[in-house]
Design a protein around this motif. Structure first.
Motif, PDB file in Angstrom:
ATOM      1  N   ASP A   1     -18.345  21.624 -33.734  1.00 16.80           N
ATOM      2  CA  ASP A   1     -17.963  22.704 -34.524  1.00 16.80           C
ATOM      3  C   ASP A   1     -18.858  22.527 -35.858  1.00 16.80           C
ATOM      4  O   ASP A   1     -19.492  23.319 -36.226  1.00 16.80           O
ATOM      5  CB  ASP A   1     -16.641  23.221 -34.585  1.00 16.80           C
ATOM      6  N   LEU A   2     -18.477  21.346 -36.287  1.00 12.21           N
ATOM      7  CA  LEU A   2     -18.804  20.926 -37.767  1.00 12.21           C
ATOM      8  C   LEU A   2     -20.520  20.934 -37.763  1.00 12.21           C
ATOM      9  O   LEU A   2     -21.228  21.263 -38.441  1.00 12.21           O
ATOM     10  CB  LEU A   2     -18.294  19.703 -38.301  1.00 12.21           C
TER      11      LEU A   2
ATOM     12  N   ILE B   1      -9.996  13.432 -26.842  1.00 11.45           N
ATOM     13  CA  ILE B   1     -11.461  13.304 -27.238  1.00 11.45           C
ATOM     14  C   ILE B   1     -11.940  14.690 -27.414  1.00 11.45           C
ATOM     15  O   ILE B   1     -12.803  14.959 -28.195  1.00 11.45           O
ATOM     16  CB  ILE B   1     -11.941  12.752 -25.898  1.00 11.45           C
ATOM     17  N   ILE B   2     -11.557  15.704 -26.490  1.00 11.74           N
ATOM     18  CA  ILE B   2     -11.916  17.274 -26.634  1.00 11.74           C
ATOM     19  C   ILE B   2     -11.639  17.523 -28.025  1.00 11.74           C
ATOM     20  O   ILE B   2     -12.358  18.126 -28.822  1.00 11.74           O
ATOM     21  CB  ILE B   2     -11.412  18.005 -25.572  1.00 11.74           C
ATOM     22  N   GLY B   3     -10.186  17.233 -28.458  1.00 12.53           N
ATOM     23  CA  GLY B   3      -9.758  17.724 -29.954  1.00 12.53           C
ATOM     24  C   GLY B   3     -10.552  17.015 -31.000  1.00 12.53           C
ATOM     25  O   GLY B   3     -11.153  17.807 -31.966  1.00 12.53           O
TER      26      GLY B   3
ATOM     27  N   LEU C   1      -9.474  24.618 -20.940  1.00 13.52           N
ATOM     28  CA  LEU C   1      -8.312  24.915 -21.134  1.00 13.52           C
ATOM     29  C   LEU C   1      -7.821  24.150 -22.300  1.00 13.52           C
ATOM     30  O   LEU C   1      -7.365  24.541 -23.445  1.00 13.52           O
ATOM     31  CB  LEU C   1      -7.092  24.692 -20.042  1.00 13.52           C
ATOM     32  N   MET C   2      -8.301  22.923 -22.409  1.00 13.52           N
ATOM     33  CA  MET C   2      -7.991  22.135 -23.422  1.00 13.52           C
ATOM     34  C   MET C   2      -8.803  22.198 -24.741  1.00 13.52           C
ATOM     35  O   MET C   2      -8.221  22.318 -25.721  1.00 13.52           O
ATOM     36  CB  MET C   2      -7.955  20.549 -23.225  1.00 13.52           C
ATOM     37  N   LEU C   3      -9.967  22.950 -24.371  1.00 16.51           N
ATOM     38  CA  LEU C   3     -10.904  23.069 -25.732  1.00 16.51           C
ATOM     39  C   LEU C   3     -10.196  24.232 -26.383  1.00 16.51           C
ATOM     40  O   LEU C   3     -10.400  24.342 -27.492  1.00 16.51           O
ATOM     41  CB  LEU C   3     -12.393  23.290 -25.085  1.00 16.51           C
ATOM     42  N   TRP C   4     -10.013  25.414 -25.526  1.00 14.81           N
ATOM     43  CA  TRP C   4      -9.352  26.489 -26.048  1.00 14.81           C
ATOM     44  C   TRP C   4      -8.186  26.500 -26.769  1.00 14.81           C
ATOM     45  O   TRP C   4      -7.807  27.152 -27.897  1.00 14.81           O
ATOM     46  CB  TRP C   4      -9.349  27.462 -24.998  1.00 14.81           C
TER      47      TRP C   4
ATOM     48  N   GLY D   1     -17.909  23.707 -29.439  1.00 16.26           N
ATOM     49  CA  GLY D   1     -17.022  22.746 -29.095  1.00 16.26           C
ATOM     50  C   GLY D   1     -17.757  21.740 -27.957  1.00 16.26           C
ATOM     51  O   GLY D   1     -17.275  20.702 -27.839  1.00 16.26           O
ATOM     52  N   PHE D   2     -18.815  22.444 -27.149  1.00 18.54           N
ATOM     53  CA  PHE D   2     -19.522  21.780 -26.071  1.00 18.54           C
ATOM     54  C   PHE D   2     -20.376  20.671 -26.700  1.00 18.54           C
ATOM     55  O   PHE D   2     -20.544  19.795 -26.022  1.00 18.54           O
ATOM     56  CB  PHE D   2     -20.380  22.855 -25.095  1.00 18.54           C
TER      57      PHE D   2
END
Length: 270
Positions: free
Chosen positions: A221-222, A212-214, A146-149, A252-253
């Motif tokens: 992603d980069l 942290i996830i953000g 949920l936080m990643l999305w 993002g994983f």
């Protein structure tokens, strides 16, 4: 856009269902997803002229994910002994190159191992999130998703509306600092909302995980963008209509999952 929305809706339903259905569906689903992403990674390398050892890569991925999954589920001395099988299977990657006619054997070895590090380990750590407190608990992997999305969506919407300053133009020209900050803030808000329902951790720790996830989700992603640019490919695949490949959806994983697990491990076990 319609195709993208429909694909995204069903993708989210399947992802949430895999987390909520319990121990076995959760473990099996993410193993299959791990192997599909690894297949995509090796396929992209082959298109660029590199010849990773896919069979050895898949065997190692199953061993790494499977053994650590069993250890997180039910730790025992026997399972720790099984870890030594990985030393044999990893060695096989080097040995097999001796019998192949290749002008760049160590390039093949590097990309075979790179797939395990870039793809298999993040999925292994994500699976372990459900067992960070011992017994299976879907709160942590669900909250992670949920936080990643929310970070991805927030970064896209804020970046599209207010983005001016390029974040890392060399690897991802469309990403902006405004979008990055917006994504992290929205993920933090979602983290706070999650703390109202999942009381496993206090609100400040959920918000810390969101930040942290953000941060590390954006770095993942980069990294995936850097990989695609290095082999001159735009999308990692076409398995998800309107969204590209699986690696594009799980970039993002790549760094976030191991970092979040490490954070949780030390926070929960202090």
């Amino acid at each position: 856009m319609k195709t993208r929305a429909i694909t995204g809706f069903f993708f989210i339903i399947v992802m949430l269902g895999s987390v909520l259905l319990g121990h076995y569906p959760f473990g099996i689903f993410y193993l299959v997803l791990c192997l599909l992403c690894l297949h995509e990674f090796y396929g992209l390398n082959i298109k660029s002229g590199i010849q990773p050892n896919r069979a050895a890569g898949f065997i190692n991925a199953v061993l790494i994910y499977g053994i650590f999954a069993f250890i997180t589920y039910q730790d025992s001395p026997l399972l720790h002994k099984l870890l030594f099988l990985i030393t044999i299977s990893i060695s096989a990657i080097f040995i097999q190159e001796l019998f192949k006619l290749s002008v760049s054997p160590f390039t093949n070895i590097a990309y075979t191992l790179g797939g395990l590090v870039l793809v298999c380990l993040p999925f292994t750590f994500f699976h372990a999130l459900a067992y960070v407190k011992g017994a299976f608990n879907f709160h942590f992997p669900l909250a992670f998703l949920l936080m990643l999305w929310s970070n991805d969506t927030g970064a896209y919407l804020v970046g599209r509306a207010f983005g001016r300053t390029k974040l890392f133009e060399r690897h991802s020209p469309k990403k902006t600092w405004e979008g990055f900050i917006g994504g992290v803030l929205i993920a933090a808000i979602v983290g706070f909302i999650i703390s109202l329902y999942f009381t496993d951790l206090p609100w400040n720790q959920w918000v810390s995980i969101a930040i942290i996830i953000g941060c590390f989700g954006t770095l993942g992603d980069l990294v995936e963008s850097m990989f695609k640019r290095s082999i001159n490919i735009k999308d990692s695949g076409g398995i998800l209509p309107g969204h590209g490949g699986l690696l594009d959806r799980f970039d993002g994983f790549l760094i976030a999952a191991p970092i979040v697990y490490t954070y949780l491990y030390f926070v929960v076990n202090v």
